[in-house]
Design a protein around this motif. Structure first.
Motif, PDB file in Angstrom:
ATOM      1  N   ASN A   1       0.878  -0.993   0.320  1.00  0.00           N
ATOM      2  CA  ASN A   1       0.071  -0.291  -0.125  1.00  0.00           C
ATOM      3  C   ASN A   1       0.550   1.005  -0.180  1.00  0.00           C
ATOM      4  OD1 ASN A   1      -2.865  -1.160  -0.039  1.00  0.00           O
ATOM      5  ND2 ASN A   1      -2.491  -1.584   2.426  1.00  0.00           N
ATOM      6  N   GLY A   2       1.978   1.402  -0.503  1.00  0.00           N
ATOM      7  CA  GLY A   2       2.587   2.557  -1.389  1.00  0.00           C
ATOM      8  C   GLY A   2       3.809   2.788   0.191  1.00  0.00           C
ATOM      9  N   LYS A   3       4.167   1.435   0.656  1.00  0.00           N
ATOM     10  CA  LYS A   3       5.331   2.092   1.543  1.00  0.00           C
ATOM     11  C   LYS A   3       6.592   1.199   1.855  1.00  0.00           C
ATOM     12  CE  LYS A   3       3.340  -0.136   5.509  1.00  0.00           C
ATOM     13  NZ  LYS A   3       1.369  -0.665   4.929  1.00  0.00           N
ATOM     14  N   GLU A   4       6.432   0.645   0.629  1.00  0.00           N
ATOM     15  CA  GLU A   4       7.853  -0.005   0.644  1.00  0.00           C
ATOM     16  C   GLU A   4       9.482   0.839   0.164  1.00  0.00           C
ATOM     17  OE1 GLU A   4       4.228  -1.592  -2.184  1.00  0.00           O
ATOM     18  OE2 GLU A   4       5.055  -0.041  -1.835  1.00  0.00           O
ATOM     19  N   ASP A   5       9.098   2.125  -0.148  1.00  0.00           N
ATOM     20  CA  ASP A   5      10.490   2.450  -0.467  1.00  0.00           C
ATOM     21  C   ASP A   5      10.561   3.656   0.995  1.00  0.00           C
ATOM     22  OD1 ASP A   5      10.644   2.419  -2.745  1.00  0.00           O
ATOM     23  OD2 ASP A   5       9.731   3.679  -3.509  1.00  0.00           O
TER      24      ASP A   5
ATOM     25  N   LEU B   1      11.585   6.861  11.263  1.00  0.00           N
ATOM     26  CA  LEU B   1      11.495   7.712  12.465  1.00  0.00           C
ATOM     27  C   LEU B   1      11.142   9.222  12.809  1.00  0.00           C
ATOM     28  CD1 LEU B   1      14.668   5.874  13.548  1.00  0.00           C
ATOM     29  CD2 LEU B   1      12.774   6.125  14.814  1.00  0.00           C
ATOM     30  N   SER B   2      11.345  10.054  11.312  1.00  0.00           N
ATOM     31  CA  SER B   2      11.178  11.530  11.202  1.00  0.00           C
ATOM     32  C   SER B   2       9.877  12.073  10.795  1.00  0.00           C
ATOM     33  CB  SER B   2      12.223  12.406  10.422  1.00  0.00           C
ATOM     34  OG  SER B   2      12.424  11.319   8.769  1.00  0.00           O
ATOM     35  N   HIS B   3       8.928  11.064  11.495  1.00  0.00           N
ATOM     36  CA  HIS B   3       7.532  11.408  11.072  1.00  0.00           C
ATOM     37  C   HIS B   3       7.111  12.040   9.316  1.00  0.00           C
ATOM     38  CE1 HIS B   3       6.814  11.771  15.529  1.00  0.00           C
ATOM     39  NE2 HIS B   3       8.015  12.146  15.547  1.00  0.00           N
ATOM     40  N   GLN B   4       7.734  11.299   8.658  1.00  0.00           N
ATOM     41  CA  GLN B   4       7.887  11.879   6.811  1.00  0.00           C
ATOM     42  C   GLN B   4       6.901  10.092   6.421  1.00  0.00           C
ATOM     43  OE1 GLN B   4      11.484  12.386   4.340  1.00  0.00           O
ATOM     44  NE2 GLN B   4      12.199  12.453   6.276  1.00  0.00           N
ATOM     45  N   ALA B   5       6.664   9.331   6.920  1.00  0.00           N
ATOM     46  CA  ALA B   5       6.503   8.521   6.447  1.00  0.00           C
ATOM     47  C   ALA B   5       4.200   8.083   6.256  1.00  0.00           C
ATOM     48  CB  ALA B   5       6.473   6.496   7.288  1.00  0.00           C
ATOM     49  N   GLY B   6       4.031   9.218   6.506  1.00  0.00           N
ATOM     50  CA  GLY B   6       2.902   9.811   6.230  1.00  0.00           C
ATOM     51  C   GLY B   6       1.679   8.475   7.487  1.00  0.00           C
ATOM     52  N   LEU B   7       1.897   7.961   8.457  1.00  0.00           N
ATOM     53  CA  LEU B   7       1.133   6.830   9.201  1.00  0.00           C
ATOM     54  C   LEU B   7       0.657   6.785  10.104  1.00  0.00           C
ATOM     55  CD1 LEU B   7       3.964   4.112   8.024  1.00  0.00           C
ATOM     56  CD2 LEU B   7       1.217   4.392   6.478  1.00  0.00           C
ATOM     57  N   ILE B   8       0.531   8.561   9.856  1.00  0.00           N
ATOM     58  CA  ILE B   8      -0.133   8.920  11.092  1.00  0.00           C
ATOM     59  C   ILE B   8      -1.142   8.681  12.131  1.00  0.00           C
ATOM     60  CG2 ILE B   8       0.859  12.323  10.355  1.00  0.00           C
ATOM     61  CD1 ILE B   8      -2.338  12.166   9.661  1.00  0.00           C
TER      62      ILE B   8
ATOM     63  N   PRO C   1      -0.507   4.806   3.532  1.00  0.00           N
ATOM     64  CA  PRO C   1      -0.432   6.136   3.937  1.00  0.00           C
ATOM     65  C   PRO C   1      -1.044   7.472   3.475  1.00  0.00           C
ATOM     66  CG  PRO C   1       1.583   5.592   3.003  1.00  0.00           C
ATOM     67  CD  PRO C   1       0.799   4.747   2.774  1.00  0.00           C
ATOM     68  N   PHE C   2      -1.190   8.659   4.735  1.00  0.00           N
ATOM     69  CA  PHE C   2      -1.952   9.748   4.344  1.00  0.00           C
ATOM     70  C   PHE C   2      -1.482  10.506   3.235  1.00  0.00           C
ATOM     71  CE2 PHE C   2      -3.911   7.860   7.994  1.00  0.00           C
ATOM     72  CZ  PHE C   2      -5.146   7.588   7.705  1.00  0.00           C
ATOM     73  N   TRP C   3       0.087  10.199   2.755  1.00  0.00           N
ATOM     74  CA  TRP C   3       0.869  11.537   1.532  1.00  0.00           C
ATOM     75  C   TRP C   3       2.070  10.537   1.697  1.00  0.00           C
ATOM     76  CZ3 TRP C   3       0.850  13.303   7.418  1.00  0.00           C
ATOM     77  CH2 TRP C   3       2.041  13.134   7.985  1.00  0.00           C
ATOM     78  N   LYS C   4       2.079  10.665  -0.010  1.00  0.00           N
ATOM     79  CA  LYS C   4       3.624  10.067  -0.673  1.00  0.00           C
ATOM     80  C   LYS C   4       4.447   9.891   0.323  1.00  0.00           C
ATOM     81  CE  LYS C   4       6.152   9.426  -3.985  1.00  0.00           C
ATOM     82  NZ  LYS C   4       6.014   9.861  -6.003  1.00  0.00           N
TER      83      LYS C   4
END
Length: 432
Positions: free
Chosen positions: A133-137, A144-151, A178-181
């Motif tokens: 679901n778009g989390k491969e990369d 750790l730095s809150h960039q994953a979009g998994l809020i 994720p909620f954003w890319k």
């Protein structure tokens, strides 16, 4: 703009009501109790600590400072439970809320140093099911730095699944879109940060330990740190189970805070709803009294590094004090200098899409300017908690309180103590 004007009016009215209520309620203040010690060079800190209680703004709290590897401030005071008149004692532990994240970020750094994790590798290298679901990369440092979009989670998770159905628990997390890319923005993963990072640690651990075991064996027991992720039954008597909310009158300084109004305006007009999504990720906390839920005995047993760490200010300050003094304590190395250097490197900075203010993160640690203007790293926690390292000035600082400030990113009561600390430091460094 009508919505914004309404919000401003509501806040002003609420503060006035808070003032009236405090005046009505405050006719019989409790005796002021403070204990502990401060090195004579830091007596101003002790004075401000007591003033926080004398003003009625503080209920129960602990504040501790390590300077050049030495405990120079260790203060505690007030009440763990006002109704029962239970004092905050030397051994009292309190919930660190999101300051727990900082300590787990340090644990991740330890795993990187040991070669168990690599910041640059995809999370799926350690957790294959995550790659959907778009989390491969998504890399470890992005998570750790809150960039994953998994809020948040489309299906709010029950923390009890950690023990009753761990496979379902990890499957819910792995399935989330994720909620954003990922990598294009960042936003504070309020509750989900620990859900994902804790699983990552356990997946990467060659010894197949739980998060509480990893923390205990790698950091807290070898270095005598009084802190727990998942508080064992034998230590729960030290927790004073009452929490309080600071009166709106005591938080009136927000009326002149540009950061506060920027956050309010962003949450009203951004339209993304990310703050609401982030707050509802954990089913256990979706109720009318989430702070009461945090006081539940079974929940306190559960390792959850987003918000569920318990300890003393002294213990947290010791950990950050070791870090700020070269990473070595009693001839034992906690971290190499190169590991500490990496903690100070910003991975993201700018507008936080969830809380609507400017923020900066390294690998899981928030980067904050000291009153002297140099960069520190650590993590604040809801209500005003703080654990932080200032390597430039060899300071490890921690503050815990049960009198929670609803709107603060960094608590006002902590800020007063921090300012007194750095005033004292300036006098030491200039020889005055």
């Amino acid at each position: 703009m009508d919505w914004f004007k309404s919000a401003v009016t509501a806040v002003v009215v609420a503060i006035l009501i808070g003032y009236i209520y405090k005046k009505w309620k405050g006719s019989r203040p409790l005796p002021v109790l403070t204990s502990g010690f401060a090195d004579p060079r830091f007596k101003k800190v002790e004075q401000v600590f007591r003033e926080n209680f004398e003003s009625g703004a503080e209920t129960g709290a602990g504040f501790a400072v390590y300077y050049k590897g030495e405990l120079v401030v260790d203060l505690w005071g007030g009440y763990g439970n006002k109704k029962a008149l239970l004092p905050w004692r030397e051994i009292t532990m309190s919930q660190a809320y999101s300051s727990s994240k900082g300590i787990t970020a340090l644990l991740v750094a330890k795993f990187v140093e040991l070669g168990y994790l690599d910041y640059k590798k995809p999370v799926s290298h350690y957790w294959p099911e995550f790659a959907q679901n778009g989390k491969e990369d998504i890399t470890v440092e992005m998570l750790l730095s809150h960039q994953a979009g998994l809020i948040g989670l489309d299906e709010p998770i029950q923390l009890s699944l950690l023990k009753t159905d761990y496979k379902r628990y990890t499957s819910i997390l792995a399935a989330q879109k994720p909620f954003w890319k990922p990598g294009t923005a960042f936003g504070y993963h309020m509750l989900t940060w620990g859900l994902y990072v804790d699983v990552l640690l356990m997946k990467a651990d060659p010894k197949n330990r739980t998060v509480d075991q990893i923390l205990r064996e790698e950091i807290t027991e070898p270095f005598g740190i009084d802190f727990f992720q998942g508080t064992p039954t034998s230590e729960q008597y030290r927790i004073r189970p009452s929490v309080y909310m600071q009166s709106l009158w005591d938080q009136k300084y927000h009326l002149v805070s540009k950061v506060f109004w920027k956050s309010i305006k962003y949450r009203i007009f951004s339209g993304n709803g990310y703050d609401h999504i982030a707050e509802r990720a954990v089913a256990d906390l979706i109720n009318d009294a989430p702070f009461d839920a945090c006081m539940d005995y079974k929940l306190r047993l559960t390792p959850m590094s987003s918000f569920n760490g318990y300890g003393t200010a002294r213990g947290i300050a010791k950990l950050y004090g070791i870090i700020s003094n070269g990473g070595v304590h009693e001839n034992k190395t906690l971290f190499k200098e190169s590991t500490l250097d990496a903690m100070e490197v910003p991975l993201v900075k700018g507008l936080d899409l969830v809380i609507g203010v400017n923020n900066s993160f390294g690998p899981g640690l928030m980067l904050i300017k000291s009153p002297k203007g140099n960069t520190m790293f650590g993590h604040p926690g809801f209500g005003g908690q703080m654990g932080i390292a200032d390597r430039q000035n060899n300071l490890g600082i921690a503050y815990l309180t049960n009198n929670l400030a609803m709107f603060d990113h960094i608590g006002r009561l902590y800020t007063r103590l921090s300012e007194a600390l750095y005033d004292s430091l300036a006098e030491i460094q200039t020889g005055n």
